[in-house]
Design an enzyme around this catalytic site. Structure first.
Site, PDB file in Angstrom:
ATOM      1  CD  GLU A   1       0.102  -9.133 -13.028  1.00  0.00           C
ATOM      2  OE1 GLU A   1       1.478  -8.649 -13.502  1.00  0.00           O
ATOM      3  OE2 GLU A   1       0.505  -9.547 -12.369  1.00  0.00           O
TER       4      GLU A   1
ATOM      5  CG  ASP B   1      -4.913 -10.934  -8.775  1.00  0.00           C
ATOM      6  OD1 ASP B   1      -3.730  -9.789  -8.563  1.00  0.00           O
ATOM      7  OD2 ASP B   1      -4.607 -11.807  -9.945  1.00  0.00           O
TER       8      ASP B   1
END
Ligand SMILES: *[C@@H]1O[C@H](CO)[C@@H](O)[C@H](O)[C@H]1NC(C)=O
Ligand SMILES: *[C@@H]1O[C@H](CO)[C@@H](O)[C@H](O)[C@H]1NC(C)=O
Length: 528
Positions: A195, A128
């Site tokens: 994250e 991400d």
């Protein structure tokens, strides 16, 4: 005697501080160097195999995590596209490694080692990225999700933080598979999908899965440190001119606190004249926080960082100070000095408490509020915990104690990490891989350091007994740092390719058993 020594140290420190200005270091290029040529050949080969184009395509998927959506995935399509693309691009890896989807969009690869007695090494990253605002003030040279390769750079969100290392690790494993490498120690690759919003759904779930299988890790390799090509400097001084590779051996903790303040309310036509209003009390607390920051503390891993940098420091008085960072007289003085060396250096020697929200509780234009609050975001040094923050906040609110209450907010607090060793076998492996693959001709100083942000590695720390090292094999200039979470994030194609070489080497070194690890030259030959 202690006192006069103290004065000498202080004088040295002042001299060093005054002299802390130096011209940028010359960076010697030596095209004749055989190692440089060898590396160039390897980089060319990766270009031929299309690694640059694969990173560019991977960056074109807008894999944004969403903290309020289920599983932290608001829009699953780009994640699915990335997964499909990786599977198409690395057929050998998907064929030869076990791969498991965890929480739908994270992925855990297992490359089974030949010796089941050895604990696995875990390399990690996350797929991400943070959003890339566009519009006034956010002018990207190439759109953030266009996957553009231009002027020797690969442009886009994730080129530095940190989709790039997903690709580098997969390219490295693919290269090792092609050359017939067989690890003795199992290699795990764990790529999270959230994250940037805490990692609970991705890395958290993968760590829980490993824990449920009774897996203990030998070593964890995550993002964090980088190679700083301009050395280490503050706003108006240079500590080290030559390039420095920083390996994060610890990361700071995080806590949010609220200072609730009560005051005399009433009609706004008759405000208190004795300083008892909420606004007056809040302003006195804020003034106290500004005037009295937390006390400095110079401890590990920052002392190790300074000692590792010392040999590259040109000024003799400063070099002496850094070499003696653990000395009982030098330590507190040096801590104080660093605490005054600007906002980049200060967090290394302080648990910081930044005021992020002030609220005076007004409900109408003619009513004085009776309560208000100050919200504080604290970043904790290793060794500090809630009681340290509480004592500090009690100190700065002491004069208002009768009207103030302190509350630690329940959300998102994480203790400071364990400090990993900056000597010994694990440290040496990483240092060796860095020096072999990333060292510029003029040399490279390798040093441990303290990561001020948070990484997903904290989820795995307990499985690895704290043997967590945070390093991305990327060369940054000062300007590149602003591109992380900023505008025009990009990586030089050459740096991207070098990083593949780093992962090839570190995965090979870390997955060999001890006896073959010591046979350095053999391993080096296998890489070439
Ligand atoms: C994040 O997810 C929430 C809940 O599904 C949704 O309401 C919100 O619009 C999403 N945010 C973005 C930026 O997509
Ligand atoms: C961004 O682009 C717009 C239009 O292309 C331009 O008017 C503006 O000055 C640019 N801003 C910056 C900070 O470069």
């Amino acid at each position: 005697m202690g006192r006069s020594l103290h004065i000498i140290v202080l004088a040295l420190a002042v001299v060093a501080y005054g002299l802390l200005k130096a011209a940028p270091g010359a960076f010697r290029q030596d095209p004749e160097d055989a190692a440089v040529q060898q590396l160039q050949l390897e980089l060319d080969a990766e270009v031929e195999r299309g690694a640059v184009g694969r990173l560019a395509t991977a960056l074109s998927f807008a894999t944004l995590a969403n903290s309020s959506a289920p599983n932290h995935i608001g829009n699953p399509a780009p994640f699915q596209q990335l997964h499909d693309f990786l599977e198409r691009s690395f057929p050998l890896v998907y064929e030869r490694l076990k791969h498991e989807r965890v929480s739908e969009y994270s992925i855990l690869f297992t490359w089974q080692g030949s010796n089941p007695e050895l604990r696995p090494v875990l390399a990690m990253s996350h797929m991400d990225v943070v959003p890339a605002p566009e519009g006034p003030g956010y002018n990207w040279t190439h759109p953030p999700f266009s996957g553009t390769v231009a002027d020797g750079y690969i442009w886009g969100r994730g080129a530095l933080d940190v989709k790039v290392t997903v690709l580098q690790q997969l390219e490295a494993v693919a290269a090792l598979l092609r050359q017939g490498y067989a690890p003795q120690r199992t290699i795990l690759l764990a790529f999270g999908h959230d994250e940037e919003v805490g990692g609970g759904s991705g890395a958290g779930a993968m760590a829980a899965l490993l824990a449920s299988r009774g897996v203990e890790l030998e070593l964890v390799l995550d993002e964090g440190g980088i190679v700083l090509m301009d050395g280490v400097s503050g706003p108006n001084f240079k500590l080290v001119e030559r390039p420095v590779a920083l390996i994060g051996t610890a990361e700071k903790g995080i806590e949010d606190w609220e200072i609730r303040v009560a005051g005399v309310g009433g009609h706004s036509s008759m405000p208190p004249t004795d300083g008892s209003s909420v606004a007056a009390r809040i302003s006195r607390v804020l003034a106290a926080m500004d005037a009295y920051p937390t006390p400095t503390k110079l401890g590990a891993p920052v002392t190790d960082w300074l000692q590792a940098l010392a040999p590259a420091v040109k000024l003799a008085p400063l070099r002496m100070l850094l070499q003696n960072a653990n000395n009982w007289i030098v330590n507190p003085v040096l801590g104080q000095l660093l605490g005054q060396a600007g906002k980049e250096i200060n967090p290394f020697v302080r648990t910081t408490c930044g005021v992020v929200q002030i609220e005076a509780g007004g409900i109408a234009h003619n009513v004085l509020p009776r309560s208000g609050s100050i919200k504080v975001n604290c970043r904790l040094l290793p060794g500090h915990d809630s009681s340290f923050v509480q004592e500090y906040l009690e100190m700065v609110t002491r004069k208002e104690a009768a009207h103030v209450t302190l509350h630690k907010l329940p959300l998102g607090s994480v203790p400071a990490s364990h400090v990993a060793a900056s000597s010994g076998p694990h440290w040496q492996l990483i240092k060796q891989a860095i020096l072999e693959t990333l060292q510029p001709p003029g040399g490279l100083q390798v040093a441990p350091y303290l990561v001020s942000g948070m990484t997903d590695s904290r989820h795995y720390s307990s499985l690895a007994g704290g043997r967590v090292y945070r390093f991305c094999p990327h060369r940054y200039t000062r300007a590149d740092i602003g591109r992380v979470h900023g505008v025009d994030e990009r990586i030089a194609a050459e740096d991207f390719l070098r990083g593949i070489g780093y992962y090839r080497r570190i995965l090979q070194l870390a997955s060999a058993d001890e006896s073959s690890t010591e046979a350095g030259p053999e391993g080096a030959a296998a890489t070439a």
